[in-house]
Design a protein around this motif. Structure first.
Motif, mmCIF file in Angstrom:
data_model
loop_
_atom_site.group_PDB
_atom_site.id
_atom_site.type_symbol
_atom_site.label_atom_id
_atom_site.label_comp_id
_atom_site.label_asym_id
_atom_site.label_seq_id
_atom_site.Cartn_x
_atom_site.Cartn_y
_atom_site.Cartn_z
ATOM 1 N N SER A 65 30.536 42.552 44.383
ATOM 2 C CA SER A 65 31.698 43.109 45.067
ATOM 3 C C SER A 65 32.954 42.948 44.227
ATOM 4 O O SER A 65 33.779 43.854 44.131
ATOM 5 C CB SER A 65 31.876 42.429 46.424
ATOM 6 N N ILE A 66 33.110 41.773 43.611
ATOM 7 C CA ILE A 66 34.305 41.500 42.810
ATOM 8 C C ILE A 66 34.315 42.329 41.535
ATOM 9 O O ILE A 66 35.352 42.835 41.101
ATOM 10 C CB ILE A 66 34.383 39.998 42.467
ATOM 11 N N CYS A 67 33.136 42.476 40.917
ATOM 12 C CA CYS A 67 33.041 43.132 39.612
ATOM 13 C C CYS A 67 32.706 44.616 39.715
ATOM 14 O O CYS A 67 32.415 45.255 38.699
ATOM 15 C CB CYS A 67 31.989 42.437 38.756
ATOM 16 N N GLY A 68 32.693 45.174 40.918
ATOM 17 C CA GLY A 68 32.352 46.577 41.093
ATOM 18 C C GLY A 68 33.375 47.493 40.441
ATOM 19 O O GLY A 68 34.503 47.101 40.141
ATOM 20 N N GLU A 69 32.967 48.726 40.230
ATOM 21 C CA GLU A 69 33.860 49.676 39.584
ATOM 22 C C GLU A 69 35.055 49.968 40.467
ATOM 23 O O GLU A 69 34.927 50.248 41.648
ATOM 24 C CB GLU A 69 33.107 50.974 39.291
ATOM 25 N N GLY A 70 36.258 49.949 39.861
ATOM 26 C CA GLY A 70 37.467 50.242 40.594
ATOM 27 C C GLY A 70 37.866 49.132 41.522
ATOM 28 O O GLY A 70 37.125 48.195 41.769
ATOM 29 N N LYS A 71 39.045 49.212 42.035
ATOM 30 C CA LYS A 71 39.550 48.236 42.991
ATOM 31 C C LYS A 71 39.296 48.758 44.395
ATOM 32 O O LYS A 71 39.470 49.924 44.676
ATOM 33 C CB LYS A 71 41.043 48.003 42.775
ATOM 34 N N SER A 72 38.926 47.886 45.279
ATOM 35 C CA SER A 72 38.625 48.325 46.641
ATOM 36 C C SER A 72 39.002 47.268 47.645
ATOM 37 O O SER A 72 39.024 46.082 47.346
ATOM 38 C CB SER A 72 37.136 48.646 46.783
ATOM 39 N N LEU A 73 39.312 47.727 48.821
ATOM 40 C CA LEU A 73 39.523 46.817 49.930
ATOM 41 C C LEU A 73 38.155 46.408 50.462
ATOM 42 O O LEU A 73 37.240 47.225 50.509
ATOM 43 C CB LEU A 73 40.334 47.506 51.032
ATOM 44 N N VAL A 74 37.999 45.149 50.848
ATOM 45 C CA VAL A 74 36.704 44.649 51.296
ATOM 46 C C VAL A 74 36.763 44.271 52.764
ATOM 47 O O VAL A 74 37.654 43.545 53.194
ATOM 48 C CB VAL A 74 36.270 43.430 50.452
ATOM 49 N N SER A 75 35.800 44.768 53.533
ATOM 50 C CA SER A 75 35.663 44.373 54.929
ATOM 51 C C SER A 75 34.334 43.656 55.079
ATOM 52 O O SER A 75 33.518 43.614 54.162
ATOM 53 C CB SER A 75 35.728 45.597 55.845
ATOM 54 N N ARG A 76 34.104 43.090 56.244
ATOM 55 C CA ARG A 76 32.888 42.327 56.476
ATOM 56 C C ARG A 76 32.194 42.834 57.729
ATOM 57 O O ARG A 76 32.840 43.333 58.652
ATOM 58 C CB ARG A 76 33.205 40.836 56.606
ATOM 59 N N SER A 77 30.882 42.689 57.755
ATOM 60 C CA SER A 77 30.117 43.115 58.925
ATOM 61 C C SER A 77 28.960 42.158 59.173
ATOM 62 O O SER A 77 28.548 41.418 58.283
ATOM 63 C CB SER A 77 29.588 44.539 58.732
ATOM 64 N N CYS A 78 28.426 42.198 60.386
ATOM 65 C CA CYS A 78 27.295 41.358 60.778
ATOM 66 C C CYS A 78 26.133 42.244 61.229
ATOM 67 O O CYS A 78 26.335 43.377 61.668
ATOM 68 C CB CYS A 78 27.689 40.431 61.928
#
Length: 211
Positions: A65-78
């Protein structure tokens, strides 16, 4: 005289037989304990290996997630029917198992039998118990009175023990959270509901727009 001598021989023989029976019994009991200890060690090794594997998988997800292409906002799910609180997901079981089987159920879900690290987390658990007892992921089976979380094998620090708990007992080596939210020690082979806990999945929700 021969009768007296025979009597002494019979008494001695009886005494020796009783001693041999006692030695055989002690040997059998010792052998059973050795096999039981070996089973416990093998079970602990399997749990540790699976836990390490789960932690490594989680680390890979975070790194990706941290090293993925481009910058992105991260959300979480269950997962479905799991409840989210903070950055964690919690599963409250509908069925009952003994402590070891409950632990394995959580591990197979890439989770841990629940640990509690704050007042807020304790309050969340208490509010979702549905008036039934659940297993906690702690035990003092390694050393009587020294309670540890299976998650990370860390000592239990934040505690919410009921009055008179935990009991100093060689039988009550697993922790439960009671319907009122207090903790208690319990026999590990008993059947209770349980709670699994794991980090919520990371999801990329949207890309930032470069200025």
């Amino acid at each position: 005289m021969w009768a007296g001598l025979l009597s002494l021989v019979l008494i001695k023989f009886s005494s020796v037989s009783e001693e041999l029976q006692a030695l055989n019994l002690n040997y059998s009991e010792m052998l059973m304990r050795v096999w039981q200890d070996l089973d416990n060690i093998q079970e602990a090794q399997k749990i540790m290996e699976r836990t390490v594997s789960n932690n490594f998988s989680e680390l890979q997800d975070i790194t990706a997630s941290i090293c993925g292409e481009g910058k992105s906002l991260v959300s979480r799910s269950c997962p479905t029917i799991w409840k989210m609180e903070g950055r964690n997901c919690y599963y409250f079981s509908a069925e009952k198992k003994n402590w070891t089987n409950a632990l394995w159920h959580c591990i197979n879900k890439k989770a841990n039998l629940v640990s509690v690290w704050s007042d807020e987390e304790q309050e969340f658990l208490r509010d979702n118990l549905n008036n039934v007892t659940h297993w906690l992921g702690m035990t003092d089976i390694e050393r009587e009175g020294k309670w540890k979380w299976k998650e990370g094998n860390l000592l239990v620090s934040t505690t919410f023990w009921d009055k008179g708990e935990p009991q100093m007992s060689h039988e009550k080596n697993c922790g439960i959270i009671q319907p009122n939210g207090t903790w208690a020690s319990a026999v590990c082979s008993f059947h209770h509901h349980w709670i699994c806990k794991k980090k919520a999945d990371l999801l990329k929700s949207m890309s930032w727009i470069s200025s």
